[in-house]
Enzyme design. Structure first.
Site, mmCIF file in Angstrom:
data_model
loop_
_atom_site.group_PDB
_atom_site.id
_atom_site.type_symbol
_atom_site.label_atom_id
_atom_site.label_comp_id
_atom_site.label_asym_id
_atom_site.label_seq_id
_atom_site.Cartn_x
_atom_site.Cartn_y
_atom_site.Cartn_z
ATOM 1 N N GLY A 105 0.820 -1.203 0.000
ATOM 2 C CA GLY A 105 0.000 0.000 0.000
ATOM 3 C C GLY A 105 0.854 1.252 0.000
ATOM 4 O O GLY A 105 2.083 1.181 0.133
ATOM 5 N N GLY A 129 0.556 4.389 5.327
ATOM 6 C CA GLY A 129 -0.672 3.612 5.518
ATOM 7 C C GLY A 129 -0.733 2.884 6.848
ATOM 8 O O GLY A 129 -1.773 2.332 7.195
ATOM 9 N N GLY A 130 0.377 2.826 7.591
ATOM 10 C CA GLY A 130 0.383 2.167 8.894
ATOM 11 C C GLY A 130 1.075 0.827 8.900
ATOM 12 O O GLY A 130 0.970 0.076 9.878
ATOM 13 N N GLU A 179 10.912 -5.002 3.815
ATOM 14 C CA GLU A 179 11.488 -4.807 2.477
ATOM 15 C C GLU A 179 13.003 -4.670 2.557
ATOM 16 O O GLU A 179 13.587 -3.599 2.376
ATOM 17 C CB GLU A 179 10.866 -3.580 1.805
ATOM 18 C CG GLU A 179 11.202 -3.449 0.331
ATOM 19 C CD GLU A 179 10.763 -4.649 -0.496
ATOM 20 O OE1 GLU A 179 11.478 -5.660 -0.471
ATOM 21 O OE2 GLU A 179 9.713 -4.574 -1.147
#
Length: 621
Positions: free
Chosen positions: A376, A380-381, A506
């Site tokens: 996202g 976005g959290g 990531e």
């Protein structure tokens, strides 16, 4: 009435300081011995003026016996030894107390929640540990004895003076209150200045720590001038407080000297008249002057003591505030020994500030052995969700479960022992590669185990090429290694932990293509047989995950496989259209060799046994 309120206020301010000292559990026997020796040294000093009086009034050397000479010499030697031992013991007790206090603070800093460090700069915490505790140590080891000896010296001298000549003693009482009226307000002013200086010192330390720890960013950004100005402002603020402190000290010392000289002139003038009239002997006048010195000198020491105690009050307030901060709750009803069963996030909401939700009613389930990817837009959290899973923060509402039990039922240490975390930054501590690989493990890690983990993380090759191998120093925050090397060491460290749950933020987004390819292979080894949750900034790395969760503004707006979201989620489809056409390298390409079959995915324990862990042989990719 006002004086009573002032005394009560001072007593209330001093109470936390005394409580803090009691909690450090000092050696009361050593402290009592040190103070007793100081008192003995002071009492011996009170006898000397009387001997001088007798000598001046006609005591001849011929009448002094060898025993008297030995007694006098013995008294001086005893005074010297008692004073020296007292100073040593007070320093010893002071050092032990401050060591105990620093020990408490250090333990506290390690068990405080992450939220504390969001609101308090590191340099300020360092200042609490060093500067503030140092002030308290100075008070105990250098000034505490002066409180007792000063009071005894003053009271004893006044008692003898009343005995020698009560009229001249009354002259002292006329002058001493005047000096107190001047010195007490100055002491209050010193307290305000010292408290401000401690706050400014903490702020300056925080600025230095922040800049020096990111010196490469400063230089790369050409921000040396900007940071110099910020540091210079701190230096100038400290200079301002230092000058103000100097002004108060400059007023205190001359005033004490003025009072002393004024008393000396009055006593010599009035005493001379008394001697000439025969009401006072010359010996008594000399003794009176010596006792006057034994009153004035302790008064100066007491002034220094009360100045230092004002500083210690300010320091102790900050320390007490830190020690009172809420800790993480490490206790639990049970120990988390294995991640059997699904991990369920159920209606979790959270905000860093009241009224500002970062997560709103987030719900999803991760099955054992499967890969869940969180995707996202930024903000976005996603990272906050990771923090919730690691229990850096507790949900404002909702619950996270392992199987049927809330994770809060498990002790914090046992829960976190199930998790292996690899972030983009791959933080390393100053020390050797071996130190970083075994960091946090309570068991001994053999070199063979390190090599096996490093081999699975594709780090063994470059480590072997380093001059000192696993004993190579990585530098502060691992600056002597490249980004790809740091990432592979972080993966090897996670492999050594042998976690049940794997969290990847990531881990390849900041690497070059060659380093990324190697790290991706290492991640493939790491993910085998583990429940994995990945924050993905690039969809190409997670298109073959078992489930993708799309988060926007703290809410989940889509769940499913890549194909399902591509067909039913407009924003995901837009992301995929933009990114997947760029032909970015994938984390794993979906082949049977790297992506587990659905049968393996659905049998958590079976999948784990199908792939060797650290205890087995190295898997090849």
């Amino acid at each position: 009435m006002n004086n009573k309120k002032t005394v009560q206020k001072q007593g209330a301010a001093l109470k936390p300081f005394l409580t803090l000292l009691r909690e450090t559990k000092p050696s009361y026997s050593l402290l009592t011995t040190a103070i007793a020796l100081s008192v003995i040294s002071t009492l011996v000093g009170l006898v000397i003026p009387m001997f001088t009086k007798t000598l001046v009034d006609g005591f001849s050397l011929a009448s002094i016996s060898k025993l008297q000479i030995a007694g006098i010499i013995g008294a001086f030697i005893a005074q010297t030894i008692a004073g020296g031992v007292s100073i040593y013991l007070l320093n010893y007790v002071g050092q032990k107390m401050v060591a105990g206090l620093r020990d408490r603070l250090w333990r506290k800093f390690l068990v405080l929640p992450v939220s504390y460090y969001n609101d308090n700069r590191t340099g300020e915490s360092v200042s609490r540990m060093t500067n503030d505790t140092g002030i308290i140590k100075t008070l105990i080891s250098e000034h505490l004895a002066s409180l007792f000896t000063g009071v005894i010296s003053i009271v004893g001298s006044i008692a003898v003076l009343l005995y020698l000549n009560w009229k001249m003693t009354l002259v002292l009482f006329a002058v001493l209150p005047l000096s107190a009226l001047i010195l007490v307000p100055l002491g209050r002013q010193m307290y305000k200045i010292s408290k401000g200086m401690q706050d400014e010192t903490a702020s300056f330390t925080a600025t230095l720590s922040g800049v020096l720890s990111e010196i490469r960013l400063v230089k790369a950004s050409g921000a040396e001038k900007r940071e110099y100005e910020a540091g210079r402002n701190g230096i100038m603020n400290l200079l301002t407080f230092g000058i103000r402190e100097g002004k108060v000290s400059a007023m205190i010392s001359p005033l004490v000297s003025f009072v002393f000289m004024m008393l000396l002139v009055v006593i010599i003038g009035y005493g001379g008249m008394q001697v000439s009239s025969g009401a006072l002997t010359a010996g008594e006048l000399v003794a009176f002057i010596l006792y006057l010195i034994q009153i004035i000198m302790p008064l100066t020491q007491l002034t220094t003591f009360f100045t230092q105690i004002q500083k210690a009050k300010g320091a102790s307030e900050r320390i007490i505030e830190t020690l009172a901060a809420e800790e993480e709750n490490y206790e639990g009803e049970a120990e988390a020994t294995a991640a059997h069963g699904p991990i369920t996030v159920e209606d979790v909401s959270f905000g860093y500030k009241d009224g500002e939700k970062v997560l709103s009613n987030v719900s999803f389930t991760m099955l054992p052995g499967q890969v869940t990817a969180i995707v996202g837009p930024s903000g976005g959290g996603k990272t906050t969700l990771f923090s919730m899973l690691e229990r850096f923060y507790e949900p404002e509402s909702g619950v996270i479960r392992l199987g049927d039990r809330p994770v809060t039922d498990f002790s914090l240490k046992s829960w976190r022992s199930l998790i292996g975390y690899v972030s983009q930054e791959s933080p390393l501590l100053a020390g050797t590669i071996a130190d970083n690989l075994s960091y946090g493990l309570e068991r001994e890690v053999s070199l063979e185990e390190m090599r096996r983990a490093a081999s699975m993380a594709y780090a063994d090759g470059f480590i072997g090429e380093l001059p000192d191998g696993y004993e190579t120093d990585v530098g502060e925050r691992g600056v002597k290694l490249s980004g790809g090397q740091r990432q592979r060491i972080a993966i090897a460290r996670a492999l050594l932990r042998d976690p049940e749950i794997l969290m990847l933020d990531e881990a390849t987004s900041s690497l070059d293509s060659q380093s990324e390819a190697v790290v991706q292979k290492a991640l493939t080894n790491l993910m085998k047989g583990r429940t994995t949750i990945v924050i993905a900034h690039r969809l190409a790395t997670v298109v073959h995950a078992d489930q993708l969760i799309f988060m926007e503004k703290g809410r989940i707006t889509g769940k499913g496989t890549h194909e399902e979201l591509l067909n039913h989620h407009a924003l995901y489809r837009e992301f995929a259209t933009q990114q997947l056409q760029m032909n970015e390298p994938a984390a794993y390409d979906g082949s049977k060799e790297e992506v587990l079959s659905k049968n393996d995915q659905n049998s958590g324990s079976g999948r784990r046994s199908a792939y060797p862990r650290i205890g087995g042989s190295v898997s090849e990719s």
